[in-house]
Design a protein around this motif. Structure first.
Motif, short mmCIF file in Angstrom:
data_model
loop_
_atom_site.label_atom_id
_atom_site.label_comp_id
_atom_site.label_asym_id
_atom_site.label_seq_id
_atom_site.Cartn_x
_atom_site.Cartn_y
_atom_site.Cartn_z
N ASP A 127 52.92 106.55 -8.96
CA ASP A 127 53.17 107.91 -8.50
C ASP A 127 52.34 108.15 -7.25
N TYR A 128 52.86 108.96 -6.35
CA TYR A 128 52.15 109.25 -5.11
C TYR A 128 50.79 109.86 -5.44
N PRO A 129 49.70 109.50 -4.79
CA PRO A 129 49.60 108.67 -3.60
C PRO A 129 49.38 107.18 -3.87
N TYR A 130 49.85 106.71 -4.99
CA TYR A 130 49.88 105.27 -5.27
C TYR A 130 48.50 104.63 -5.27
N ASP A 131 47.59 105.21 -6.00
CA ASP A 131 46.29 104.55 -6.14
C ASP A 131 46.46 103.32 -7.02
N LYS B 8 45.36 110.50 0.50
CA LYS B 8 46.46 111.10 1.25
C LYS B 8 46.72 112.55 0.86
N ARG B 9 46.17 112.93 -0.29
CA ARG B 9 46.38 114.32 -0.70
C ARG B 9 45.41 115.25 -0.02
N TYR B 106 55.14 105.66 8.00
CA TYR B 106 54.45 106.25 6.87
C TYR B 106 53.03 106.66 7.26
N PRO B 248 52.23 100.23 0.54
CA PRO B 248 52.65 101.62 0.70
C PRO B 248 53.49 102.14 -0.46
N LYS B 249 53.81 101.29 -1.43
CA LYS B 249 54.70 101.70 -2.50
C LYS B 249 54.05 101.65 -3.88
N GLY B 250 52.77 101.40 -3.93
CA GLY B 250 52.09 101.38 -5.23
C GLY B 250 52.45 100.19 -6.09
#
Lengths: 166, 301
Positions: A127-131, B8-9, B106, B248-250
């Motif tokens: 899930d974003y931010p993909y830690d 990024k948050r 991105y 970039p996609k986890g």
């Protein structure tokens, strides 16, 4: 989208010239990829330190074998060899050996666990931010412990070497 | 230098958008300097790599790809760049931005906290032109781990028989994140082992090996493990974690590699139960030996 289109500023050939091997157009980082540990997070720092301390300890090991081999030349030669470590430079070198061996050992234990899949978490739905799950604090704490123990060992070693442990 | 992964948050410090100058004077307010690596390695054998610099107007939401396309549109149309979706789905616009492999589409310029953006081709990929690199070797490594389903019980040639595998959400979760790989090559370019070992498959290929290894529909794990269990295979990974850091996609390739290695070491036992094949036309399940069929209602009981 963009309102401003002025100030075209184009300069060429500002970087050091480097010919490309056009047969294979090689663009591999090589050892340069190892030398900068500060780009990719703490695991890369750990990788860098593990390599650096490993090479350092290998060099020390060779020197250590040479040092102890002086025993075959008699007690005087051995005593003369030991005198080399009784200088400030020799003490600093031994402190580095203590720190390197401690870090390499403790971080090596951490890597034994992580490289066999332990302490990395389980796959899940990202899930974003993909830690990344694998770069978690659980396994990373082993790195902090390695750094702390290395520092403590170096301080203790410095105390013993410079003040005789008093 | 900040070595930590930027959250990024995190709220952007300056809430106000970067101002864009309304005149065509030499003011650099609301603009950044874009340094673009230039080379034409294929067509011009004697070409010397260099950086061209462009002053590009930006706003808070401008991505590096936007800036590059602006420079290409209005200043130098010869900039070589590969891109397609502009939404981190195709994986085409991977490049080294300020020293770190990232997707240009991105990466927002406002997140980089600098007025100079340096764009270089991805390391460990041979040059083609400017920011465009050759992915042949990368895809060869990808193909080498047999990234496809292998199950002799699947009757794909027989199109008259409609079949499907039954897979629980728990089984899906075991490999789903690895299937999100877009093959952008960022992990491959960040890996320190790839930087020195040409034969090393790299994080992308190895994580895909785990993706199919963990998939309950795949029954042929031994061949795939033999391919990666070599001198230049999975054992060359030293868990530097850079691959997972730049993904970039986890996908977290480092996790897949270590889990795969734990299976090779025998530390983790494979609990995979091969999914059953359901014949939808007759509503029956096929046993693994392919001979006995069980009525669906019987299976429920």
């Amino acid at each position: 989208m963009f309102l401003w289109r002025g100030n075209i500023d184009m300069t060429s050939a500002t970087s050091p010239a480097k010919r490309i091997d056009n047969n294979n157009r090689i663009n591999r980082e090589g050892l340069r990829g190892w030398l900068n540990p500060l780009r990719y997070g703490w695991e890369r720092v750990s990788y860098w330190f593990q390599r650096l301390t490993g090479i350092f300890l290998l060099v020390y090991f060779i020197g250590h074998v040479y040092e102890t081999s002086s025993l075959v030349s008699g007690p005087d030669a051995w005593a003369a060899m030991l005198e080399m470590t009784q200088t400030i430079g020799g003490h600093l070198f031994l402190i580095l050996v203590i720190g390197a061996s401690t870090f390499h050992t403790v971080n090596g234990i951490r890597l034994i666990f992580t490289e066999s899949g332990q302490g990395l978490g389980k796959p899940g739905r990202p899930d974003y931010p993909y830690d990344p799950t694998s770069l978690n604090n659980k396994q990373r704490s082993g790195l902090w412990i390695a750094f702390i123990l290395a520092a403590v060992a170096m301080l203790y070693g410095a105390n013993v070497l410079f003040s005789g442990g008093d | 230098m900040n070595i930590f992964r930027k959250d990024k948050r995190k709220e952007i410090k300056n809430e106000l958008p970067l101002e864009v100058s309304n005149n065509t004077s030499t003011s650099n307010k609301g603009s950044v300097k874009l340094r673009v690596f230039r080379v034409n390695a294929v067509q011009n054998p004697n070409d010397i790599p260099h950086f061209d610099e462009f002053q590009v107007p930006v706003k808070r939401w401008t991505t590096v790809l936007d800036a590059l396309l602006d420079a290409k549109s209005y200043q130098d149309s010869s900039i070589g760049i590969r891109y397609s979706c502009r939404m981190a789905s195709c994986g085409s616009c991977g490049m080294k931005i300020n020293g770190i492999p990232r997707l240009a589409c991105y990466t927002k310029i406002s997140d980089l906290d600098t007025n100079t953006i340096t764009c270089e081709p991805l390391p460990n990929f041979p040059y083609i032109r400017d920011l465009v690199t050759d992915f042949s070797q990368f895809f060869n490594h990808h193909r080498s781990v047999m990234p496809f389903m292998q199950n002799k019980k699947a009757d794909i040639p027989n199109t008259n028989e409609l079949t499907e595998y039954k897979q629980s959400p728990q089984d899906l979760d075991k490999f789903l994140q690895f299937s999100y790989c877009i093959k952008c090559g960022l992990c491959y370019s960040a890996c320190p082992t790839v930087a020195t070992d040409v034969k090393f498959p790299g994080p992308q290929a190895l994580s895909q090996a785990y993706r199919y290894f963990a998939d309950s529909r795949d029954s042929d794990k031994s061949n795939r493990l033999k391919i990666i269990d070599t001198n230049h295979g999975i054992w060359r990974c030293h868990f530097a974690g850079s691959c997972s850091n730049v993904c970039p996609k986890g996908v977290d390739p480092a996790l897949g590699i270590q889990l795969l290695r734990s299976h090779l070491l025998g530390i983790s036992k494979s609990e995979k139960k091969i999914a059953q094949l359901q014949d939808r036309s007759t509503n029956t399940y096929r046993e693994e030996d392919g001979e006995e069929q069980i009525e669906k209602e019987d299976l429920k009981e």
